[in-house]
Design a protein around this motif. Sequence first.
Motif, PDB file in Angstrom:
ATOM      1  N   HIS A  54      -5.197  -9.672   0.270  1.00 48.86           N
ATOM      2  CA  HIS A  54      -4.703 -10.844   1.004  1.00 48.86           C
ATOM      3  C   HIS A  54      -4.017 -10.459   2.308  1.00 48.86           C
ATOM      4  N   THR A  55      -3.488  -9.226   2.369  1.00 47.66           N
ATOM      5  CA  THR A  55      -2.953  -8.696   3.625  1.00 47.66           C
ATOM      6  C   THR A  55      -3.391  -7.238   3.718  1.00 47.66           C
ATOM      7  N   THR A  85      -8.781  -7.809   5.179  1.00 45.37           N
ATOM      8  CA  THR A  85      -8.196  -8.976   4.506  1.00 45.37           C
ATOM      9  C   THR A  85      -9.308  -9.951   4.109  1.00 45.37           C
ATOM     10  N   ASP A 122      -1.189  -4.851   3.878  1.00 49.98           N
ATOM     11  CA  ASP A 122      -0.114  -4.033   3.286  1.00 49.98           C
ATOM     12  C   ASP A 122      -0.633  -3.304   2.043  1.00 49.98           C
TER      13      ASP A 122
END
Lengths: 220, 220
Positions: free
Chosen positions: A49-50, A74, A52
């Motif tokens: 989703h990101t 993403t 990170d």
Amino acid sequence: MTDLQPLDNPVRIGVLLFPGFQALDAFGPLDCINILSRTSNVTLSLLSHTLDPVSTKYSETPGTTGQEVVPTHTYEAPPPLDVLLIPGGRGSRGSGPIVLAAIRFIKDTYPSLKYLITVCTGSGLAARAGVLDGKRATTNKMAWKDMVALGPEVEWIPHARWVTDGNIWTSSGVSAGIDVTLAWIGRVFGEEKAKMIAEGIEYTRHEDPNYDPFAELYGL
Amino acid sequence: MTDLQPLDNPVRIGVLLFPGFQALDAFGPLDCINILSRTSNVTLSLLSHTLDPVSTKYSETPGTTGQEVVPTHTYEAPPPLDVLLIPGGRGSRGSGPIVLAAIRFIKDTYPSLKYLITVCTGSGLAARAGVLDGKRATTNKMAWKDMVALGPEVEWIPHARWVTDGNIWTSSGVSAGIDVTLAWIGRVFGEEKAKMIAEGIEYTRHEDPNYDPFAELYGL
């Protein structure tokens, strides 16, 4: 029988990562893909989703150990994919926004895929995305009841190491991901390559998709 | 027989990560440790030469796929450790500064460890650190000749899924890391726990340390 899909060159593989994914669900298949990539033209994307790092830790069990893996793309900006592999894990449960984003990505991406592969409770995410409706599929045997409830339109197969239906390959719990990935590689890239990888990782494969002592163990 | 070492609570486990480590060498054991941590008090550190994400990609094969994992500690500032697990992989070869830093860390850390566990060619790093001298040990069977040459003072055992000598547990290639980790957990935390983890990951364990069809396969 499994449909053999025409594949592009390179074969573009994506693996979904969400917080609380089960490490071996992803890294069993990934190790096979890494070795495959030494002799076959494949690309790999890790989607989340990101961008990170994504932890295997499940947020509701804070005392546990985990590892963080760095995604490459993403869900909002994915590369073209031929194959999507969905691991399971405790993080696949619930209806938080991150889980719902993963389900949405599966739903949106499936129509353009040549193959979908799920490991463990990853089939629960695929079921919730609706892509298993009317299909034969299997899942983690310890989590059987919970997973089956997520896909009332799925023809769930309780006794199977993995199940193929059309271009969808679903496997049983965690380590079954290695077997389904090797079986899929054997089908798509040739059995010799699957054998070479299994021997390289000194892994005694389960080559029979009906091998499943865990169905009995968990009372299925 | 294996010496059973008195362990602190929590048990502090470290896993070495170097560029080009084999994904499954690390993540087979790590998945077992993650599940163990749900019911036992363990901590986990991932150690590398810097805190930058560590790729499984081997720099000399740039076209291959890989994954990046985030370390938690550097070799320069490690936490106290009871257990160190060393994966193998193509990145364990050669004498570049990053490999030498890993070997130095193993050499410096071993005297204060309760247990050392190696997977695959991770035993080559341990051998080069001198900590296997005079000990019985095994390693990856495809890489046998190269590994044996790295430890002329080691009593290498060619036919073994894993070998224990004192507090050192060395295993065969890649997937053998799962078996040695489960065997070690069984010994230290109790067999019931090892069984629970193996069943949870739907893994048919090799419980016999002498199981090794790969020794024959690779002509040993």
